[in-house]
Design a protein around this motif. Structure first.
Motif, PDB file in Angstrom:
ATOM      1  N   THR A   1       8.523 -44.933  -5.832  1.00  0.00           N
ATOM      2  CA  THR A   1       7.833 -43.828  -5.307  1.00  0.00           C
ATOM      3  C   THR A   1       8.850 -42.751  -4.936  1.00  0.00           C
ATOM      4  O   THR A   1       8.835 -41.701  -5.269  1.00  0.00           O
ATOM      5  CB  THR A   1       6.813 -43.925  -4.096  1.00  0.00           C
TER       6      THR A   1
ATOM      7  N   MET B   1       7.509 -39.227  -6.548  1.00  0.00           N
ATOM      8  CA  MET B   1       6.047 -39.051  -6.924  1.00  0.00           C
ATOM      9  C   MET B   1       4.905 -38.520  -5.955  1.00  0.00           C
ATOM     10  O   MET B   1       4.603 -39.337  -5.083  1.00  0.00           O
ATOM     11  CB  MET B   1       5.757 -40.123  -7.594  1.00  0.00           C
TER      12      MET B   1
ATOM     13  N   TYR C   1       0.599 -33.746  -8.049  1.00  0.00           N
ATOM     14  CA  TYR C   1       0.462 -34.150  -9.206  1.00  0.00           C
ATOM     15  C   TYR C   1      -1.200 -33.689  -9.566  1.00  0.00           C
ATOM     16  O   TYR C   1      -1.339 -33.214 -10.711  1.00  0.00           O
ATOM     17  CB  TYR C   1       0.634 -35.536  -9.523  1.00  0.00           C
TER      18      TYR C   1
ATOM     19  N   ILE D   1       5.972 -34.536 -13.402  1.00  0.00           N
ATOM     20  CA  ILE D   1       6.058 -35.453 -12.186  1.00  0.00           C
ATOM     21  C   ILE D   1       7.071 -36.465 -12.427  1.00  0.00           C
ATOM     22  O   ILE D   1       7.838 -36.681 -11.377  1.00  0.00           O
ATOM     23  CB  ILE D   1       4.822 -36.005 -11.857  1.00  0.00           C
TER      24      ILE D   1
ATOM     25  N   THR E   1       0.958 -42.253  -2.881  1.00  0.00           N
ATOM     26  CA  THR E   1       1.522 -42.871  -4.073  1.00  0.00           C
ATOM     27  C   THR E   1       1.360 -44.330  -3.820  1.00  0.00           C
ATOM     28  O   THR E   1       1.223 -45.264  -4.551  1.00  0.00           O
ATOM     29  CB  THR E   1       2.499 -42.211  -4.571  1.00  0.00           C
TER      30      THR E   1
END
Length: 340
Positions: A204, A209, A214, A269, A310
Motif C-alpha cells: 500500500t 494507493m 482511486y 493509481i 486499502t
C-alpha cells in the motif's frame, strides 16, 4: 446513473483483487524461498515424535521465531534420500524412522526433504510399517515410553480404544493425525496472517494507493468517456474541454482523446510508486524517478484515510475479492470447481 456506481464498484474490487493476488504471490514466494512450510511441519513432528531439542521446542511460538529462528537456525527436516525404505531401519530418531517410510514421495531440495504436507492416511500407514518392524504395537509403545517420546500418550490412548484391533488402531491413528494437522494448519495460518498484513502495508505504501482517490479517478474516467462521446457528436469544436487534460497535444484533438483514454484510473493509481514507467507510442519504455511526489503523498494527511482503507481491504485476501468480483460481473463457476 446505476452503471456509474457499478463501474465504481467493479473498479475498486478489481484493484483490491489484483493487489491481494500480488500480496499472496509475494507471501508464497517468501515461504517457498525459506522453506517455511516444510520446516514448520517437521518442527512439529520432531516435537511430537522425539520431544524438544534440549529445553527448547522445535516448533516456533511467536511470529518472530517463525520467520526468524525457523528459517535460519537448526533445520528440523531430515536429510533427503532417494533410496527406498530399508527393510531394517538404521535411523536414530523416531522422526527419521517416519521419514524412511515416507521418502518415496519426496524429491530433492537443498539436501533436505521437501515434504511439507503429509496425508493422514500416509502417516497412519507409516506408523503401521514401524509397528511391523518393531514386532507389534505393545513393543512399539514400550520403546516410545522408554525413550520419553511425546507420541507415546496419543498412540497408547488409540491402542486402548482399539482394544487390540490393528485395523481400528490404524484408523484411530489416522483420525488423530488428521486432527493434529488441522490444528497445525490453523496455527500456521495465524502466523501467516501477520506476514500478509505486513506485505499488504508495504505494498500500500510503495504504490501509495489511496482507495478514495482511486474511486474519484474512476468517476472521472466515466465523465471523460461521456465528454468524448459528446465530442464525437459535436465535432472538433467540442473537444476544447479536454485540452487541459493533455497539454502535450494542444492542436491535435484526436491525439488528446487517445492519450486520455489510454491512461485509465488503474494505470494512474499504480503510477504513484517511487519509480514509474511510461510507454510511448514509439521507442522503448521510459523509467523515471518519482520519489519526491511519492514522499509528498506519504506525508499528506488527506491521503491517509485512503491508504488505511486499502490496507484493510487487502487483509480480506484474494479469494474474498474474487468472490465479490464474480458476483458483480456475473461470472459463473463450473460445478466441478464450486465443489472444491
Amino acid at each position: 446513473m446505476n452503471s456509474v456506481y457499478i463501474d465504481l464498484a467493479i473498479g475498486l474490487v478489481l484493484a483490491f483483487l489484483l493487489f491481494s493476488m500480488l500480496v499472496s504471490g509475494l507471501n508464497e514466494g517468501l515461504v517457498r524461498l525459506l522453506g517455511i512450510r516444510g520446516k514448520f511441519l517437521w518442527a512439529y513432528l520432531r516435537d511430537t515424535l522425539d520431544g524438544p531439542d534440549g529445553k527448547k521446542s522445535w516448533i516456533p511460538s511467536t511470529i518472530g521465531e517463525v520467520f526468524g529462528r525457523l528459517p535460519f537456525s537448526k533445520d528440523a527436516r531430515p536429510a533427503f534420500s532417494d533410496l527406498p525404505a530399508p527393510v531394517q531401519s538404521t535411523a536414530t530418531t523416531w522422526s527419521e524412522r517416519l521419514y524412511e517410510r515416507l521418502r518415496e514421495i519426496d524429491h530433492r531440495k537443498d539436501g533436505k526433504t521437501s515434504i511439507a504436507s503429509i496425508p493422514p492416511g500416509s502417516f497412519a500407514m507409516a506408523v503401521m510399517e514401524i509397528v511391523t518392524g518393531e514386532g507389534g504395537v505393545p513393543t512399539l509403545l514400550a520403546k516410545l515410553k522408554e525413550g520419553h517420546s511425546p507420541l507415546y500418550g496419543p498412540l497408547n490412548g488409540v491402542w486402548d480404544t482399539a482394544e487390540g484391533d490393528l485395523d481400528a488402531f490404524r484408523k484411530g491413528v489416522e483420525k488423530w493425525f488428521d486432527g493434529e494437522m488441522q490444528r497445525l494448519t490453523m496455527l500456521y495460518r495465524r502466523y501467516v496472517r501477520w506476514v500478509i498484513a505486513a506485505l499488504g502495508l508495504v505494498l500500500t505504501l510503495v504504490f501509495s494507493m489511496d482507495s478514495l482517490e482511486y474511486g474519484r479517478a474512476i468517476l472521472t474516467d466515466n465523465a471523460i468517456r461521456a465528454q468524448v462521446a459528446a465530442t464525437a457528436d459535436g465535432g472538433v469544436r467540442s473537444v476544447s474541454g479536454l485540452r487541459d487534460k493533455c497539454p502535450d497535444h494542444p492542436n491535435d484533438p484526436y491525439a488528446c482523446v487517445t492519450e486520455v483514454l489510454s491512461a485509465p484510473a488503474f494505470v494512474q493509481i499504480v503510477g504513484n510508486a517511487p519509480v514509474s514507467v511510461k510507454i510511448p507510442d514509439t521507442g522503448s519504455p521510459k523509467w523515471s524517478w518519482n520519489g519526491g511526489e511519492w514522499l509528498q503523498r506519504m506525508v499528506t494527511p488527506g491521503h491517509w484515510p485512503g491508504f488505511l482503507l486499502t490496507f484493510f481491504a487487502l487483509l480480506f485476501g484474494a479469494p474474498f475479492w474474487w468472490d465479490i468480483f464474480r458476483r458483480l460481473t456475473g461470472i459463473r463457476v463450473r460445478a466441478g470447481e464450486a465443489t472444491k
